[in-house]
Design a protein around this motif. Structure first.
Motif, PDB file in Angstrom:
ATOM      1  N   SER A 288       0.828  -1.157   0.072  1.00  0.00           N
ATOM      2  CA  SER A 288       0.083  -0.043  -0.172  1.00  0.00           C
ATOM      3  C   SER A 288       0.946   1.181  -0.170  1.00  0.00           C
ATOM      4  O   SER A 288       2.049   1.408   0.159  1.00  0.00           O
ATOM      5  CB  SER A 288      -0.877  -0.007   1.259  1.00  0.00           C
ATOM      6  N   ALA A 289       0.199   2.276  -0.214  1.00  0.00           N
ATOM      7  CA  ALA A 289       1.020   3.690  -0.163  1.00  0.00           C
ATOM      8  C   ALA A 289       1.376   4.100   1.084  1.00  0.00           C
ATOM      9  O   ALA A 289       2.123   5.123   1.354  1.00  0.00           O
ATOM     10  CB  ALA A 289      -0.014   4.747  -1.035  1.00  0.00           C
TER      11      ALA A 289
ATOM     12  N   THR B 259       3.489   2.619   2.779  1.00  0.00           N
ATOM     13  CA  THR B 259       4.905   2.573   2.663  1.00  0.00           C
ATOM     14  C   THR B 259       5.347   3.421   1.449  1.00  0.00           C
ATOM     15  O   THR B 259       4.904   2.997   0.308  1.00  0.00           O
ATOM     16  CB  THR B 259       5.537   1.254   2.839  1.00  0.00           C
ATOM     17  N   GLY B 260       6.100   4.298   1.725  1.00  0.00           N
ATOM     18  CA  GLY B 260       6.609   5.236   0.209  1.00  0.00           C
ATOM     19  C   GLY B 260       7.928   5.579   0.133  1.00  0.00           C
ATOM     20  O   GLY B 260       9.152   4.736   0.837  1.00  0.00           O
TER      21      GLY B 260
ATOM     22  N   HIS C 165      11.635   3.864   2.021  1.00  0.00           N
ATOM     23  CA  HIS C 165      12.519   3.189   1.041  1.00  0.00           C
ATOM     24  C   HIS C 165      14.112   3.953   1.223  1.00  0.00           C
ATOM     25  O   HIS C 165      14.907   3.376   1.400  1.00  0.00           O
ATOM     26  CB  HIS C 165      12.035   3.503  -0.421  1.00  0.00           C
TER      27      HIS C 165
ATOM     28  N   GLN D 260       7.858  -0.877  -3.824  1.00  0.00           N
ATOM     29  CA  GLN D 260       7.660  -0.926  -5.058  1.00  0.00           C
ATOM     30  C   GLN D 260       7.581   0.062  -6.034  1.00  0.00           C
ATOM     31  O   GLN D 260       6.909   1.163  -5.351  1.00  0.00           O
ATOM     32  CB  GLN D 260       6.461  -1.802  -5.438  1.00  0.00           C
ATOM     33  N   ASN D 261       8.182   0.393  -7.090  1.00  0.00           N
ATOM     34  CA  ASN D 261       8.214   1.382  -7.693  1.00  0.00           C
ATOM     35  C   ASN D 261       6.894   1.488  -8.544  1.00  0.00           C
ATOM     36  O   ASN D 261       5.928   0.549  -8.568  1.00  0.00           O
ATOM     37  CB  ASN D 261       9.267   1.275  -9.220  1.00  0.00           C
ATOM     38  N   ALA D 262       6.681   2.729  -8.963  1.00  0.00           N
ATOM     39  CA  ALA D 262       5.212   2.789  -9.640  1.00  0.00           C
ATOM     40  C   ALA D 262       5.208   2.006 -11.094  1.00  0.00           C
ATOM     41  O   ALA D 262       6.156   1.677 -11.691  1.00  0.00           O
ATOM     42  CB  ALA D 262       5.310   4.506 -10.380  1.00  0.00           C
TER      43      ALA D 262
ATOM     44  N   TYR E 176       6.626   6.274 -13.221  1.00  0.00           N
ATOM     45  CA  TYR E 176       7.675   6.039 -13.248  1.00  0.00           C
ATOM     46  C   TYR E 176       8.816   7.081 -13.606  1.00  0.00           C
ATOM     47  O   TYR E 176       9.734   7.544 -12.802  1.00  0.00           O
ATOM     48  CB  TYR E 176       8.163   4.647 -13.515  1.00  0.00           C
TER      49      TYR E 176
ATOM     50  N   THR F 161       9.466   5.067  -6.001  1.00  0.00           N
ATOM     51  CA  THR F 161       8.882   4.107  -5.047  1.00  0.00           C
ATOM     52  C   THR F 161       7.167   4.608  -4.757  1.00  0.00           C
ATOM     53  O   THR F 161       6.777   5.751  -4.515  1.00  0.00           O
ATOM     54  CB  THR F 161       9.257   4.323  -3.625  1.00  0.00           C
ATOM     55  N   ALA F 162       6.309   3.833  -5.033  1.00  0.00           N
ATOM     56  CA  ALA F 162       4.869   4.158  -5.182  1.00  0.00           C
ATOM     57  C   ALA F 162       4.188   3.655  -3.909  1.00  0.00           C
ATOM     58  O   ALA F 162       3.152   4.061  -3.310  1.00  0.00           O
ATOM     59  CB  ALA F 162       4.120   3.890  -6.405  1.00  0.00           C
ATOM     60  N   LYS F 163       4.444   2.118  -3.260  1.00  0.00           N
ATOM     61  CA  LYS F 163       3.914   1.585  -2.461  1.00  0.00           C
ATOM     62  C   LYS F 163       4.822   0.515  -1.887  1.00  0.00           C
ATOM     63  O   LYS F 163       5.927   0.283  -2.516  1.00  0.00           O
ATOM     64  CB  LYS F 163       2.591   0.866  -2.973  1.00  0.00           C
TER      65      LYS F 163
END
Length: 444
Positions: A26-27, A29-30, A34, A333-335, A341, A352-354
């Motif tokens: 989920s977002a 964590t961003g 990271h 995880q990247n966009a 991205y 990083t997106a989520k």
């Protein structure tokens, strides 16, 4: 196997290339999380790097990867430049030159990037990370779009292992999945890899495809064995049209039912084992002298987003659109989309997106699931637990035990050979997140 028995186990489950699995990211964590996790990597640590190239020349309808058909040279150059920038930015966040034990180019089709761009990105890796003669560099190749300078390119990228997609050579199956590939094209790719001095040439096969039969699969395996691969991955086709819209062109009535899928998997495994390959985990086969075969059953086999691996590192750094990093603190995880991205990288940020921060319970359950998936057995006591600690989970394994698919003795759980196709069902017993989010493909 009886249809009624298979029907009891015909339910969607994760492939457990991570735990918790990606649908739970989920977002919350961003990028800030990271960056802190990267900065906490200690000097002397050794990481694996994954580079995602989300492009193909043409789209295969069965494909579940994050990719799109791109032909614009400008778009490819822009993406390669973003990868170079991201490599430098991630390295700066780490703060010291981290050794890389493994590098994996995935996609899509990594060679959708022209050779000069691939070389540029490789040079960026060599500038910012410590590569040496022990670094294993793997790349996925579509034999239909083999570069003219493939042998020279693979040498320049210092590739040590290639994976070639095959699926099925039957014309009817190829027409149904939008992928026309000849045996000659596949052989040319394998020959180019071997001419570059690459020691490990691996093939990817798929069962459960539209109009696929045991006969077509047997014929394909015969052609593949004649090319002498070192490893073979035998994946079940994951029909997830709600996630991959391109799969909507595949008529579900053309897909084999659960009994036919199971029969295809079993027959393929029989042929590969009879040909001298050792069966590993859920879906891999390797020659007895291969490092993966030697690692099987020793506790050294691992599982990550690229499937089974002998890479011992607990640090996986993902680069590129949709790429996932795994660090001791959690997943980032990247966009997923190429444009978001690119926008993030070009704005000077991490992409990083989520993600998901792990707690001790996640780590414990993840370790148990990994050992089941890799070794087909686990001793809960080895993790400071016992049957009482996981009483509910062990009780849920009773049907698998009654059907002869696993055996329990004290704190030890062992999957029988008959139970290998139901390995994910055993792992799912320890998945505390299962059912909270996401949809998965069938587990048989």
């Amino acid at each position: 196997m009886e249809q009624a028995l298979l029907a009891r186990y015909d339910r969607p489950l994760p492939r457990y290339t991570s735990y918790p699995t990606a649908p739970h990211f989920s977002a919350a964590t961003g990028a800030k999380d990271h960056a802190l996790w990267l900065a906490a990597i200690p000097p002397g640590a050794r990481a694996s790097l994954y580079l995602h190239v989300p492009f193909c020349r043409t789209m295969c309808w069965f494909c579940g990867c994050t990719t799109s058909a791109v032909h614009s040279v400008g778009a490819l150059e822009r993406y390669a430049a973003a990868l170079e920038t991201e490599i430098g930015r991630v390295a700066a966040a780490i703060g010291h030159r981290l050794p890389a034990g493994q590098i994996h180019w995935g996609g899509g089709t990594p060679t959708a990037l022209p050779g000069p761009l691939l070389r540029r990105v490789h040079d960026a890796l060599a500038r910012h990370f410590a590569l040496d003669d022990t670094t294993e560099i793997a790349i996925e190749i579509d034999p239909r779009t083999l570069p003219d300078d493939a042998t020279a390119l693979l040498r320049d990228l210092a590739v040590t292992r290639v994976s070639l997609g095959v699926q099925d050579f039957a014309p009817e199956v190829q027409a149904a999945i939008g992928r026309h590939q000849s045996v000659a094209q596949t052989k040319a790719a394998a020959d180019a890899a071997r001419a570059a001095g690459i020691a490990s040439v691996n093939f990817d096969l798929v069962y459960g495809l539209p109009f696929q039969t045991i006969d077509s699969l047997e014929a394909t395996i015969g052609e593949v064995l004649a090319l002498g691969p070192d490893r073979i991955a035998l994946y079940g086709y994951a029909h997830v049209p709600w996630t991959r819209k391109r799969q909507q062109v595949i008529a579900e009535r053309a897909l084999p039912d659960v009994a036919a899928r199971f029969a295809q998997q079993q027959r393929a495994a029989e042929l590969l084992v009879a040909a001298g390959y050792r069966r590993i985990g859920l879906d891999h086969f390797a020659r007895p002298e291969d490092a993966m075969a030697r690692a099987a059953g020793t506790g050294a086999l691992r599982r990550n987003f690229q499937g089974y691996t002998v890479d011992p590192s607990d640090l996986l750094i993902g680069l590129g659109a949709s790429a996932i990093s795994f660090l001791p603190q959690g997943y980032a995880q990247n966009a997923v989309g190429t444009q978001p991205y690119l926008a993030a990288i070009e704005a000077g940020a991490l992409a990083t997106a989520k993600g998901l921060a792990l707690d001790d319970e996640d780590r414990l359950r993840g370790a148990i699931i990994e050992r089941l998936m890799c070794d087909l057995e686990v001793d809960l006591a080895a993790f400071g637990a016992d049957s009482a600690r996981f009483a509910r989970e062990c009780e849920s394994l009773a049907p698998l035990e009654a059907d002869g698919f696993l055996h329990r003795e004290g704190s030890r759980i062992s999957i029988t050979e008959a139970g290998r196709p139901f390995l994910r069902h055993a792992a799912a017993a320890f998945d505390a997140w299962l059912g909270q989010a996401g949809r998965h493909a069938a587990a048989i």
